[in-house]
Scaffold this active site. Sequence first.
Site, PDB file in Angstrom:
ATOM      1  N   LYS A 280       0.878  -1.220  -0.237  1.00 36.27           N
ATOM      2  CA  LYS A 280       0.007   0.156  -0.164  1.00 36.27           C
ATOM      3  C   LYS A 280       1.121   1.245  -0.027  1.00 36.27           C
ATOM      4  CE  LYS A 280      -4.381   1.485   1.956  1.00 36.27           C
ATOM      5  NZ  LYS A 280      -5.589   1.254   2.899  1.00 36.27           N
ATOM      6  N   GLU A 362     -19.391  -3.591  11.468  1.00 35.25           N
ATOM      7  CA  GLU A 362     -20.140  -2.485  12.414  1.00 35.25           C
ATOM      8  C   GLU A 362     -20.881  -3.719  13.082  1.00 35.25           C
ATOM      9  OE1 GLU A 362     -18.359  -0.273   9.712  1.00 35.25           O
ATOM     10  OE2 GLU A 362     -19.466  -2.053   8.804  1.00 35.25           O
ATOM     11  N   ARG A 390     -25.587  -0.626   8.268  1.00 35.72           N
ATOM     12  CA  ARG A 390     -25.194  -2.045   8.797  1.00 35.72           C
ATOM     13  C   ARG A 390     -24.988  -2.413   9.642  1.00 35.72           C
ATOM     14  NH1 ARG A 390     -19.350  -2.667   4.768  1.00 35.72           N
ATOM     15  NH2 ARG A 390     -19.015  -0.838   6.389  1.00 35.72           N
TER      16      ARG A 390
END
Length: 614
Positions: A280, A362, A390
């Site tokens: 990354k 979540e 969610r």
Amino acid sequence: MILDTIHSPADVRQLSLSELEMLSGEIREFLIQSVAQTGGHLSSNLGAVELTIALHRVFDTLQDPLVFDVGHQAYVHKLLTGRKDQFHTLRQWDGLSGFPKPYESPHDAFIAGHASNSVSVALGMARALALQGKDSSALALIGDGALSGGLAYEGLSDAGGSKLPLIVILNDNGMSIQPNVGGMHRHLRDLRCQPSYYHFKKWYRSLFGKQPQRNPLYRQIHKVKTSLKRAIYPKSSLFEDMGFVYLGPVDGHDIQQLTQTFDWAKKLQCPVVVHVKTIKGKGYRFAEENPGKFHGVSPFDPKTGVTKSGDSFSSHFGAELVALAGENPKLCGVTAAMADGTGLSPFEIAYPERFFDVAIAEGHAVAMSAGLCKTGMRPVFAVYSTFLQRGYDMLFHDVALQSLPVVFGIDRAGLVGADGETHHGCLDVQYLCQIPNFTVLCPSNYAEMTTMLHWATSQEEGPVAIRYPRGGEGEFIQDTALKTTVELRSGADVTLVGYGMCVNHLLEAAHTLETLGVQAKVVKLNRIAPLDIGDLQETLGNQNTMIVVEDCFGAGCVGQRIGAILAQQGCGSKRLILKNLGKTFAPQGSVAQLEHSFGLDAAGIVQAVMEEKQ
């Protein structure tokens, strides 16, 4: 520049390997310079350059739908599909979206913005292609961070037994936004240690032709091999157990190896997981050293990597939570892979034993917080409004039914700006206020947030949500948090009602209206659930004209609820005007641009009042 000659994936397929490597460098330099001006998701895109090039070398995304998970890494895809000249408008009003959007290009197969759904969507597409007799592959590009979401496993479980040409590309960079945590992360770490397995498997399968699974000898040997592997190495690939052919790990920055692997995966014509290891932020030192900081970054100096930062509701929330935790040993901080974004990083440092990062999960975070609370602790879950959606069932079933005093810091409530439709927090007003036992508070400044957080973490009456916007406070800095409804300004001609940051626009509009000869009462709601019927009757009953301003959707908004309550009490307004988003998904743009477009700023409020007066 080679990049200037790329107008479609067909142009990519004409390049030599050496030219592709040059193209990779040009793309990285272009992204650094472009995102430095507009802001955006940088680290994830820098890590996915060669991966995306190789995908477009092997697959035709007009025929082979490519579904991005979240879509943070879609910039390279956009560059290779003819959108380079639009990059100066990235994430701006009427500009190029920071996420895949089918309305932008036929190469964008599906809208993206939330995590863990790509495998499910791609499987649906694979089934549709098969039913229509099309010889195509469906692709799901998912990061290892998104594998912490339960929906990803529901999709993998179904897809593994489908026998369809579905290819899951696992972009494994060891991070989502925060460094990854949990059992799946450890499993992938173990798989990374076995690159020789991929090379042997490719050679072995080639001995039995293009479709080895149809060869009886291959199937018999495969059964024996599987039994031996489970006996010798019981920690076998989770993906293979689900029914996938597992290929990898593959060097995500080696275009040639990626191309060969994708070509093989395509020829297998069955469910395949291609495990790609990337870095990354690759190619930009500051992003490699601090990929979390450059995940979603505001405009910065590309030479130094320095970004502008300032006070925000998030940082104040985190600082106040640290102070409260020093006084209350039962206080816990919970995040879903967003410690930096929600301001909880200082809490993690100060109280690591009471800090829980559950990764991109979540729903799990809400249920776990309920368990913490039920067993004597006081959890505070800081989460973006759009992502808490969610966890709706858990909010109802696990928290509210037992009236557990879990505290929710609802960050990025309302319009958030450049990330657009998928990230605006314009639904929490409806889904939180409709749940019994929930208290929903709306601070308009840092002082009110502090007062509300102190009360929320000390009361025992039930769950409390404190919703606050992205960014900092406005002109209104008075602490009125101890009252549920506050009259900030008197006036007999029209009544302006709002909460949170909308109050700043109401006060500005009232001032402008005064210069036009209109006296406006301004009423601020600090608590939007439960609404206090007595307060509403006293403050808002029997008004001539009332305008309620909210940066949320219209159906079920606070203005509708106020109007209904007053009507039931027989003291409703003669004229009720609701200013909100209606049924429209707000696009990207600055918050000021969006508020103006929906008539939610002071100018829009003044216009609504003057039109009513005519």
